[in-house]
Design an enzyme around this catalytic site. Structure first.
Site, PDB file in Angstrom:
ATOM      1  N   GLU A  72       0.857  -1.189   0.000  1.00  0.00           N
ATOM      2  CA  GLU A  72       0.000   0.000   0.000  1.00  0.00           C
ATOM      3  C   GLU A  72       0.894   1.240   0.000  1.00  0.00           C
ATOM      4  OE1 GLU A  72      -2.627  -0.327   3.360  1.00  0.00           O
ATOM      5  OE2 GLU A  72      -3.439  -2.242   2.645  1.00  0.00           O
ATOM      6  N   PRO A  73       0.309   2.389  -0.318  1.00  0.00           N
ATOM      7  CA  PRO A  73       1.148   3.590  -0.343  1.00  0.00           C
ATOM      8  C   PRO A  73       1.914   3.810   0.967  1.00  0.00           C
ATOM      9  CG  PRO A  73      -0.975   4.040  -1.361  1.00  0.00           C
ATOM     10  CD  PRO A  73      -1.061   2.638  -0.830  1.00  0.00           C
ATOM     11  N   THR A 132       1.770  -6.012  -9.463  1.00  0.00           N
ATOM     12  CA  THR A 132       2.111  -6.639 -10.753  1.00  0.00           C
ATOM     13  C   THR A 132       0.910  -7.444 -11.248  1.00  0.00           C
ATOM     14  OG1 THR A 132       4.407  -6.790 -10.072  1.00  0.00           O
ATOM     15  CG2 THR A 132       3.755  -8.192 -11.910  1.00  0.00           C
ATOM     16  N   HIS A 152      30.115  -2.955 -23.274  1.00  0.00           N
ATOM     17  CA  HIS A 152      29.559  -2.665 -24.603  1.00  0.00           C
ATOM     18  C   HIS A 152      29.840  -1.217 -25.041  1.00  0.00           C
ATOM     19  CE1 HIS A 152      27.374  -6.430 -24.166  1.00  0.00           C
ATOM     20  NE2 HIS A 152      26.874  -6.305 -25.372  1.00  0.00           N
ATOM     21  N   GLY A 153      30.441  -0.424 -24.151  1.00  0.00           N
ATOM     22  CA  GLY A 153      30.697   0.977 -24.496  1.00  0.00           C
ATOM     23  C   GLY A 153      29.396   1.697 -24.802  1.00  0.00           C
ATOM     24  N   GLU A 199       9.362  -7.828  -3.565  1.00  0.00           N
ATOM     25  CA  GLU A 199       9.316  -9.061  -2.758  1.00  0.00           C
ATOM     26  C   GLU A 199      10.349  -9.023  -1.623  1.00  0.00           C
ATOM     27  OE1 GLU A 199       8.318 -12.646  -4.533  1.00  0.00           O
ATOM     28  OE2 GLU A 199       7.552 -11.725  -6.369  1.00  0.00           O
TER      29      GLU A 199
HETATM   30  C1  LIG Z   1       8.461  -3.709 -10.277  1.00  0.00           C
HETATM   31  C2  LIG Z   1       7.724  -3.850  -8.976  1.00  0.00           C
HETATM   32  C3  LIG Z   1       6.737  -4.816  -8.843  1.00  0.00           C
HETATM   33  C4  LIG Z   1       6.021  -4.957  -7.640  1.00  0.00           C
HETATM   34  N1  LIG Z   1       5.011  -5.892  -7.550  1.00  0.00           N
HETATM   35  C5  LIG Z   1       4.300  -5.992  -6.410  1.00  0.00           C
HETATM   36  C6  LIG Z   1       3.198  -6.907  -6.314  1.00  0.00           C
HETATM   37  O1  LIG Z   1       2.899  -7.661  -7.252  1.00  0.00           O
HETATM   38  N2  LIG Z   1       2.482  -6.949  -5.160  1.00  0.00           N
HETATM   39  C7  LIG Z   1       2.772  -6.148  -4.093  1.00  0.00           C
HETATM   40  O2  LIG Z   1       2.075  -6.239  -3.069  1.00  0.00           O
HETATM   41  N3  LIG Z   1       3.815  -5.257  -4.150  1.00  0.00           N
HETATM   42  C8  LIG Z   1       4.567  -5.159  -5.278  1.00  0.00           C
HETATM   43  N4  LIG Z   1       5.606  -4.244  -5.364  1.00  0.00           N
HETATM   44  C9  LIG Z   1       5.902  -3.404  -4.230  1.00  0.00           C
HETATM   45  C10 LIG Z   1       7.171  -3.836  -3.499  1.00  0.00           C
HETATM   46  O3  LIG Z   1       6.984  -5.072  -2.864  1.00  0.00           O
HETATM   47  C11 LIG Z   1       7.570  -2.719  -2.537  1.00  0.00           C
HETATM   48  O4  LIG Z   1       7.966  -1.618  -3.333  1.00  0.00           O
HETATM   49  C12 LIG Z   1       8.702  -3.140  -1.607  1.00  0.00           C
HETATM   50  O5  LIG Z   1       8.257  -4.064  -0.663  1.00  0.00           O
HETATM   51  C13 LIG Z   1       9.303  -1.929  -0.876  1.00  0.00           C
HETATM   52  O6  LIG Z   1       8.308  -1.120  -0.329  1.00  0.00           O
HETATM   53  P1  LIG Z   1       8.331   0.453  -0.589  1.00  0.00           P
HETATM   54  O7  LIG Z   1       8.479   0.692  -2.039  1.00  0.00           O
HETATM   55  O8  LIG Z   1       7.134   1.044   0.076  1.00  0.00           O
HETATM   56  O9  LIG Z   1       9.643   0.979   0.110  1.00  0.00           O
HETATM   57  P2  LIG Z   1       9.846   1.255   1.684  1.00  0.00           P
HETATM   58  O10 LIG Z   1       9.407   0.104   2.481  1.00  0.00           O
HETATM   59  O11 LIG Z   1       9.304   2.604   2.003  1.00  0.00           O
HETATM   60  O12 LIG Z   1      11.442   1.320   1.753  1.00  0.00           O
HETATM   61  C14 LIG Z   1      12.199   2.446   1.349  1.00  0.00           C
HETATM   62  C15 LIG Z   1      13.652   2.144   1.690  1.00  0.00           C
HETATM   63  O13 LIG Z   1      13.772   1.968   3.112  1.00  0.00           O
HETATM   64  C16 LIG Z   1      14.376   0.726   3.387  1.00  0.00           C
HETATM   65  N5  LIG Z   1      13.861   0.179   4.627  1.00  0.00           N
HETATM   66  C17 LIG Z   1      12.565   0.048   5.021  1.00  0.00           C
HETATM   67  N6  LIG Z   1      12.495  -0.529   6.226  1.00  0.00           N
HETATM   68  C18 LIG Z   1      13.764  -0.812   6.600  1.00  0.00           C
HETATM   69  C19 LIG Z   1      14.370  -1.409   7.745  1.00  0.00           C
HETATM   70  N7  LIG Z   1      13.642  -1.870   8.747  1.00  0.00           N
HETATM   71  N8  LIG Z   1      15.709  -1.516   7.778  1.00  0.00           N
HETATM   72  C20 LIG Z   1      16.476  -1.054   6.751  1.00  0.00           C
HETATM   73  N9  LIG Z   1      15.970  -0.478   5.661  1.00  0.00           N
HETATM   74  C21 LIG Z   1      14.639  -0.358   5.583  1.00  0.00           C
HETATM   75  C22 LIG Z   1      14.012  -0.147   2.196  1.00  0.00           C
HETATM   76  O14 LIG Z   1      14.869  -1.253   2.083  1.00  0.00           O
HETATM   77  C23 LIG Z   1      14.150   0.852   1.065  1.00  0.00           C
HETATM   78  O15 LIG Z   1      15.494   0.985   0.707  1.00  0.00           O
HETATM   79  C24 LIG Z   1       6.330  -4.095  -6.546  1.00  0.00           C
HETATM   80  C25 LIG Z   1       7.345  -3.139  -6.680  1.00  0.00           C
HETATM   81  C26 LIG Z   1       8.027  -2.998  -7.883  1.00  0.00           C
HETATM   82  C27 LIG Z   1       9.098  -1.952  -7.996  1.00  0.00           C
END
Ligand SMILES: Cc1cc2nc3c(=O)[nH]c(=O)nc-3n(C[C@H](O)[C@H](O)[C@H](O)COP(=O)(O)OP(=O)(O)OC[C@H]3O[C@@H](n4cnc5c(N)ncnc54)[C@H](O)[C@@H]3O)c2cc1C
Length: 376
Positions: free
Chosen positions: A118-119, A149, A325-326, A350
């Site tokens: 979720e957001p 996805t 590949h430059g 994931e």
């Molecule tokens: C191409 C793509 C496909 C996706 N498909 C799916 C899907 O099919 N279903 C679904 O439900 N979601 C999906 N997602 C969402 C994805 O699982 C989330 O983006 C991911 O879990 C990270 O959450 P976030 O983007 O909110 O980042 P955040 O959780 O906000 O993290 C931001 C940064 O903070 C770091 N961070 C957060 N907590 C900690 C901690 N405790 N310790 C250290 N570092 C931390 C993270 O590692 C990251 O670097 C997808 C995302 C992408 C990019």
């Protein structure tokens, strides 16, 4: 652990390689450029038995490696379809749920998505806000999911929501009234031929028998599915690594500078050797984790290590592949820039690379009972 795949697995690998080369790869570049999700490819994967969650974990990683070598968008689709959705249904579904959804998912006639993020709830999955309230003979679900996805094309969404007993998983048909979806805004860095959607649920009504597993058991369903999914991503990353190596070996043999093949320069050779070493190590990590899973043994640390190592090694390889590949590597005329863009996503979804490190460290030192549970 037997490193010899044996005739049955070799046959599965050969079939997957053929489908990846003949069906998927020829369209990878145009699909990426046009941001096109090819539904017909999904049916082809189903027709060739590449979407069957009943195959062993090892067989599935072999298939996903081959798909990942050709196109990470298609591999990403398959990982969600098989590892996140079908495997959860197979493990937790009632006979009626399995009968309703699994044959179509296997055949590629039905598309599934896994709606957890979720957001305001990414790595911290326990903080999801989507709410499911009991109503007459069922549930009303409201909330917003994003980055899902297959989200805009899926027929079935596995939706995770908060209930009075904790988190619960629901099988939600995407034609349910109140469910709306739209493509994610912005141009994604990679996986451009995959479908990523924002899904809004406004009082979506589902019957009692839409609950997957137990009421309040959604966290276990979510994490169990992610265990399969992470191994699938690791396998896909091995495919990207191999694709980088293949592309570089080919390129450095014909490209000449200073009167020699660039492959005869030692710095280029070192980059190739590192890539080959990473590819072998990454593949073995995936095999070990899949083997543990097929033995019914605890594979959680092995899966997290495989996901972490393989995705980061794929990213390193793609980075080096562009350099080798430059200027050609900097353009979509060659596939290596796509490998880099896709590999970056694998490091995030994931469970980010940070989250995998948390999982690994936790398996080494355990949780501190004096503090709050660390993120999943
Ligand atoms: C191409 C793509 C496909 C996706 N498909 C799916 C899907 O099919 N279903 C679904 O439900 N979601 C999906 N997602 C969402 C994805 O699982 C989330 O983006 C991911 O879990 C990270 O959450 P976030 O983007 O909110 O980042 P955040 O959780 O906000 O993290 C931001 C940064 O903070 C770091 N961070 C957060 N907590 C900690 C901690 N405790 N310790 C250290 N570092 C931390 C993270 O590692 C990251 O670097 C997808 C995302 C992408 C990019």
């Amino acid at each position: 652990m037997d490193l010899d795949l044996g005739p049955e697995l070799l046959q599965i690998q050969a079939r997957a390689r053929q489908v990846a080369r003949e069906v998927v790869e020829p369209h990878a570049r145009s699909a990426d450029e046009q941001r096109r999700f090819d539904r017909w490819i999904v049916r082809e994967l189903g027709r060739h038995g590449l979407l069957d969650e009943r195959a062993s974990a090892l067989a599935r990683t072999l298939m996903l490696e081959e798909l990942g070598r050709a196109d990470s968008s298609v591999r990403g689709f398959a990982t969600v379809q098989v590892e996140l959705v079908a495997s959860a249904l197979a493990k937790w579904g009632t006979e009626a749920q399995r009968g309703r959804w699994l044959p179509g998912l296997r055949a590629g006639e039905v598309v599934g998505c896994y709606a957890l993020t979720e957001p305001e709830a990414g790595s911290d999955v326990r903080s999801i806000k989507t709410l499911a309230r009991r109503t007459n003979g069922g549930w009303l679900i409201s909330g917003i999911k994003h980055w899902i996805t297959n989200g805009a094309v899926a027929d079935l969404a596995l939706v995770f929501a908060v209930t009075t007993d904790g988190m619960t998983a629901f099988c939600v048909p995407t034609d349910s009234p109140g469910l709306e979806r739209e493509p994610m805004r912005g141009l994604p860095l990679g996986h451009r031929a995959a479908d990523h959607a924002r899904i809004e649920l406004r009082n979506v009504k589902v019957p009692d028998d839409a609950v997957l597993g137990e009421v309040g058991g959604g966290h276990r369903v979510a994490m169990g599915a992610l265990g399969h999914g992470r191994l699938g991503v690791a396998a896909g990353a091995v495919g990207v690594l191999q694709a980088c190596l293949d592309a570089c070996v080919d390129f450095v043999r014909w490209r000449r500078q200073f009167g020699r093949r660039i492959g005869d320069f030692e710095m280029v050779q070192a980059a190739l050797a590192d890539m080959a070493a990473d590819a072998r190590a990454a593949r073995l990590l995936v095999r070990e984790a899949a083997w543990l899973r097929d033995q019914g043994r605890d594979a959680s640390q092995a899966v997290a290590v495989a996901k972490l190592f393989c995705t980061e090694a794929a990213l390193r390889a793609a980075d080096q592949a562009i350099l080798l590949h430059g200027a050609r590597g900097y353009s979509s005329e060659y596939p290596v820039e796509r490998y880099w863009r896709d590999a970056k996503g694998m490091q995030i979804y994931e469970g980010t690379a940070h989250v995998q490190r948390i999982v690994i460290a936790r398996s080494l030192i355990g949780r501190d009972p004096a503090t709050e549970a660390p993120p999943s």
